[in-house]
Design a protein around this motif. Structure first.
Motif, PDB file in Angstrom:
ATOM      1  N   THR A  95     155.391 108.196  83.488  1.00  0.00           N
ATOM      2  CA  THR A  95     155.925 107.662  82.235  1.00  0.00           C
ATOM      3  C   THR A  95     156.546 106.297  82.520  1.00  0.00           C
ATOM      4  OG1 THR A  95     157.428 108.062  80.388  1.00  0.00           O
ATOM      5  CG2 THR A  95     158.188 108.741  82.564  1.00  0.00           C
ATOM      6  N   GLY A  96     156.593 105.441  81.537  1.00  0.00           N
ATOM      7  CA  GLY A  96     157.254 104.151  81.704  1.00  0.00           C
ATOM      8  C   GLY A  96     156.484 103.169  82.572  1.00  0.00           C
ATOM      9  N   GLN A  97     157.194 102.085  82.938  1.00  0.00           N
ATOM     10  CA  GLN A  97     156.571 100.981  83.684  1.00  0.00           C
ATOM     11  C   GLN A  97     156.819 101.128  85.186  1.00  0.00           C
ATOM     12  OE1 GLN A  97     158.731 100.237  80.964  1.00  0.00           O
ATOM     13  NE2 GLN A  97     156.998 100.108  79.548  1.00  0.00           N
ATOM     14  N   SER A  98     155.769 100.928  85.957  1.00  0.00           N
ATOM     15  CA  SER A  98     155.917 100.995  87.414  1.00  0.00           C
ATOM     16  C   SER A  98     156.596  99.728  87.930  1.00  0.00           C
ATOM     17  CB  SER A  98     154.545 101.175  88.081  1.00  0.00           C
ATOM     18  OG  SER A  98     153.721 100.053  87.846  1.00  0.00           O
ATOM     19  N   ARG A  99     157.156  99.837  89.131  1.00  0.00           N
ATOM     20  CA  ARG A  99     157.829  98.708  89.762  1.00  0.00           C
ATOM     21  C   ARG A  99     157.325  98.521  91.193  1.00  0.00           C
ATOM     22  NH1 ARG A  99     164.262  99.308  88.030  1.00  0.00           N
ATOM     23  NH2 ARG A  99     163.897  99.695  85.786  1.00  0.00           N
ATOM     24  N   GLN A 100     157.600  97.363  91.717  1.00  0.00           N
ATOM     25  CA  GLN A 100     157.207  97.081  93.106  1.00  0.00           C
ATOM     26  C   GLN A 100     158.279  96.207  93.752  1.00  0.00           C
ATOM     27  OE1 GLN A 100     152.991  96.160  94.113  1.00  0.00           O
ATOM     28  NE2 GLN A 100     153.773  94.205  94.838  1.00  0.00           N
ATOM     29  N   ILE A 101     158.652  96.580  94.973  1.00  0.00           N
ATOM     30  CA  ILE A 101     159.620  95.800  95.740  1.00  0.00           C
ATOM     31  C   ILE A 101     158.965  95.412  97.062  1.00  0.00           C
ATOM     32  CG2 ILE A 101     161.910  95.737  96.788  1.00  0.00           C
ATOM     33  CD1 ILE A 101     162.653  98.118  94.957  1.00  0.00           C
ATOM     34  N   VAL A 102     158.869  94.128  97.330  1.00  0.00           N
ATOM     35  CA  VAL A 102     158.316  93.672  98.608  1.00  0.00           C
ATOM     36  C   VAL A 102     159.488  93.376  99.536  1.00  0.00           C
ATOM     37  CG1 VAL A 102     156.852  91.991  99.778  1.00  0.00           C
ATOM     38  CG2 VAL A 102     156.290  92.722  97.444  1.00  0.00           C
ATOM     39  N   HIS A 103     159.805  94.336 100.415  1.00  0.00           N
ATOM     40  CA  HIS A 103     160.932  94.177 101.335  1.00  0.00           C
ATOM     41  C   HIS A 103     160.617  93.143 102.423  1.00  0.00           C
ATOM     42  CE1 HIS A 103     163.096  97.552  99.552  1.00  0.00           C
ATOM     43  NE2 HIS A 103     161.960  98.241  99.561  1.00  0.00           N
ATOM     44  N   ARG A 104     159.395  93.197 102.911  1.00  0.00           N
ATOM     45  CA  ARG A 104     158.937  92.175 103.865  1.00  0.00           C
ATOM     46  C   ARG A 104     157.597  91.637 103.362  1.00  0.00           C
ATOM     47  NH1 ARG A 104     160.338  95.981 108.003  1.00  0.00           N
ATOM     48  NH2 ARG A 104     158.127  96.364 108.383  1.00  0.00           N
ATOM     49  N   GLY A 105     157.534  90.328 103.175  1.00  0.00           N
ATOM     50  CA  GLY A 105     156.321  89.718 102.641  1.00  0.00           C
ATOM     51  C   GLY A 105     156.089  88.341 103.238  1.00  0.00           C
ATOM     52  N   PRO A 106     155.261  87.530 102.593  1.00  0.00           N
ATOM     53  CA  PRO A 106     154.882  86.226 103.159  1.00  0.00           C
ATOM     54  C   PRO A 106     156.055  85.295 103.420  1.00  0.00           C
ATOM     55  CG  PRO A 106     153.438  86.831 101.327  1.00  0.00           C
ATOM     56  CD  PRO A 106     154.540  87.835 101.343  1.00  0.00           C
ATOM     57  N   TRP A 107     157.148  85.456 102.652  1.00  0.00           N
ATOM     58  CA  TRP A 107     158.286  84.532 102.803  1.00  0.00           C
ATOM     59  C   TRP A 107     159.174  84.863 103.988  1.00  0.00           C
ATOM     60  CZ3 TRP A 107     157.430  87.959  98.890  1.00  0.00           C
ATOM     61  CH2 TRP A 107     158.249  89.087  98.855  1.00  0.00           C
ATOM     62  N   ASN A 108     159.119  86.106 104.494  1.00  0.00           N
ATOM     63  CA  ASN A 108     160.002  86.451 105.620  1.00  0.00           C
ATOM     64  C   ASN A 108     159.281  87.165 106.762  1.00  0.00           C
ATOM     65  OD1 ASN A 108     159.536  88.916 104.432  1.00  0.00           O
ATOM     66  ND2 ASN A 108     161.689  89.413 104.046  1.00  0.00           N
ATOM     67  N   GLU A 109     157.937  87.196 106.698  1.00  0.00           N
ATOM     68  CA  GLU A 109     157.167  87.845 107.750  1.00  0.00           C
ATOM     69  C   GLU A 109     155.789  87.176 107.867  1.00  0.00           C
ATOM     70  OE1 GLU A 109     155.864  89.389 110.688  1.00  0.00           O
ATOM     71  OE2 GLU A 109     157.758  90.388 110.138  1.00  0.00           O
ATOM     72  N   GLU A 110     155.491  86.631 109.037  1.00  0.00           N
ATOM     73  CA  GLU A 110     154.226  85.916 109.230  1.00  0.00           C
ATOM     74  C   GLU A 110     153.036  86.858 109.371  1.00  0.00           C
ATOM     75  OE1 GLU A 110     154.531  83.240 112.473  1.00  0.00           O
ATOM     76  OE2 GLU A 110     156.085  81.980 111.540  1.00  0.00           O
ATOM     77  N   ASN A 111     153.275  88.029 109.956  1.00  0.00           N
ATOM     78  CA  ASN A 111     152.186  88.963 110.239  1.00  0.00           C
ATOM     79  C   ASN A 111     152.009  89.947 109.080  1.00  0.00           C
ATOM     80  OD1 ASN A 111     150.325  90.714 111.282  1.00  0.00           O
ATOM     81  ND2 ASN A 111     151.486  91.259 113.112  1.00  0.00           N
ATOM     82  N   PRO A 112     150.879  89.875 108.364  1.00  0.00           N
ATOM     83  CA  PRO A 112     150.654  90.801 107.240  1.00  0.00           C
ATOM     84  C   PRO A 112     150.702  92.271 107.648  1.00  0.00           C
ATOM     85  CG  PRO A 112     149.073  89.005 107.175  1.00  0.00           C
ATOM     86  CD  PRO A 112     149.788  88.907 108.498  1.00  0.00           C
ATOM     87  N   ASP A 113     150.397  92.566 108.908  1.00  0.00           N
ATOM     88  CA  ASP A 113     150.440  93.959 109.370  1.00  0.00           C
ATOM     89  C   ASP A 113     151.864  94.519 109.361  1.00  0.00           C
ATOM     90  OD1 ASP A 113     147.715  94.015 109.742  1.00  0.00           O
ATOM     91  OD2 ASP A 113     147.816  93.463 111.854  1.00  0.00           O
TER      92      ASP A 113
END
Length: 271
Positions: A240-258
């Motif tokens: 129900t309702g709208q889903s959310r997403q939180i990127v704790h580590r992403g392109p701005w603070n982590e160079e390695n996508p893995d």
């Protein structure tokens, strides 16, 4: 005047293609014998035929060639060639992406890679006081541009933003285009709404299913599939309702996508 076979031999263009150019209107015979209906061509038509072949070999289709022939001048043709170059470059990139995915799939098969396990947990999400920007954007990849826009605005207007940012997806289904998303940054105090940026309190979510996704953003699709299986096993809940997403580590603070870390949140209610 030359019969079609003679013209074919002189220009090194097959009779089949000459007939095709006639049918599509790109190159009509100079004359048609009224008694035999033979197509007759003249030497004056050779430059036009050469232009057709030139554009065809560069990937222009019939309609594009027709437009070019009708507006043939250096400036227009140069612009058309540049547009075709960009089109071909984009097509090459798409095909290269496909090749990369094929190689990854082959590696996974060779290594008998174990599927990632996504653990689903349930928690209560409180209301947050946020500074937000909601837009309908072309696709999900456009989210990064929204964050750049918010970051630049916040710096310009000295708006302190915490690191606990998240995104709300307002569509109730998956969209291939025209995605309604809202990026939210918790703030310590409210301000005035301006230029599409809004201060508001988000809705509290008493029952939110959460799962952590490790690695590149491509793994997110697998997380949703795992959640579908979890929901089928725990049929006392429904989405129900709208889903959310939180990127704790992403392109701005982590160079390695893995090493990226993304949290997927989906509101639930008991049936």
């Amino acid at each position: 005047m030359f019969k079609i076979g003679e013209f074919s031999k002189l220009t090194q263009v097959s009779i089949r293609m000459l007939r095709y150019y006639d049918e599509t209107g790109l190159l009509k015979p100079a004359e048609t014998d009224k008694f035999t209906n033979y197509r007759l061509y003249s030497t004056e038509q050779i430059p036009a035929l050469n232009k057709i072949i030139f554009l065809r070999d560069l990937g222009f289709n019939v309609s594009e060639i027709a437009v070019a022939l009708n507006r043939w001048d250096d400036e227009f043709i140069t612009k058309q060639l540049e547009n075709k170059r960009l089109e071909i470059e984009n097509a090459i990139k798409v095909e290269q992406d496909k090749l990369s995915k094929i190689e990854l799939a082959k590696d996974d098969i060779r290594r008998e890679k174990i599927a990632i396990n996504y653990n689903v947990s349930i928690k209560s999400i409180p209301s947050y006081q946020v500074f937000s920007l909601r837009r309908i954007v072309p696709d999900y990849y456009a989210e990064g541009q929204l964050w750049k826009e918010m970051s630049a605005f916040a710096v310009k207007h000295s708006i302190p933003i915490s690191n606990d940012t998240f995104t709300i997806y307002h569509d109730m289904d998956y969209r291939e285009k025209d995605v309604d998303m809202e990026i939210c940054a918790p703030v310590s105090r409210m301000g005035e709404n301006t230029s599409g940026f809004v201060y508001r309190n988000t809705e509290p979510i008493p029952t939110m299913a959460c799962t952590m996704v490790y690695g590149s953003f491509e793994n997110i699709a697998g997380a949703f599939l795992a959640f579908a299986n979890w929901l089928q096993e725990h049929n006392q809940y429904k989405m129900t309702g709208q889903s959310r997403q939180i990127v704790h580590r992403g392109p701005w603070n982590e160079e390695n996508p893995d090493k990226y870390l993304t949290e997927i949140q989906i509101p639930l209610e008991k049936i």
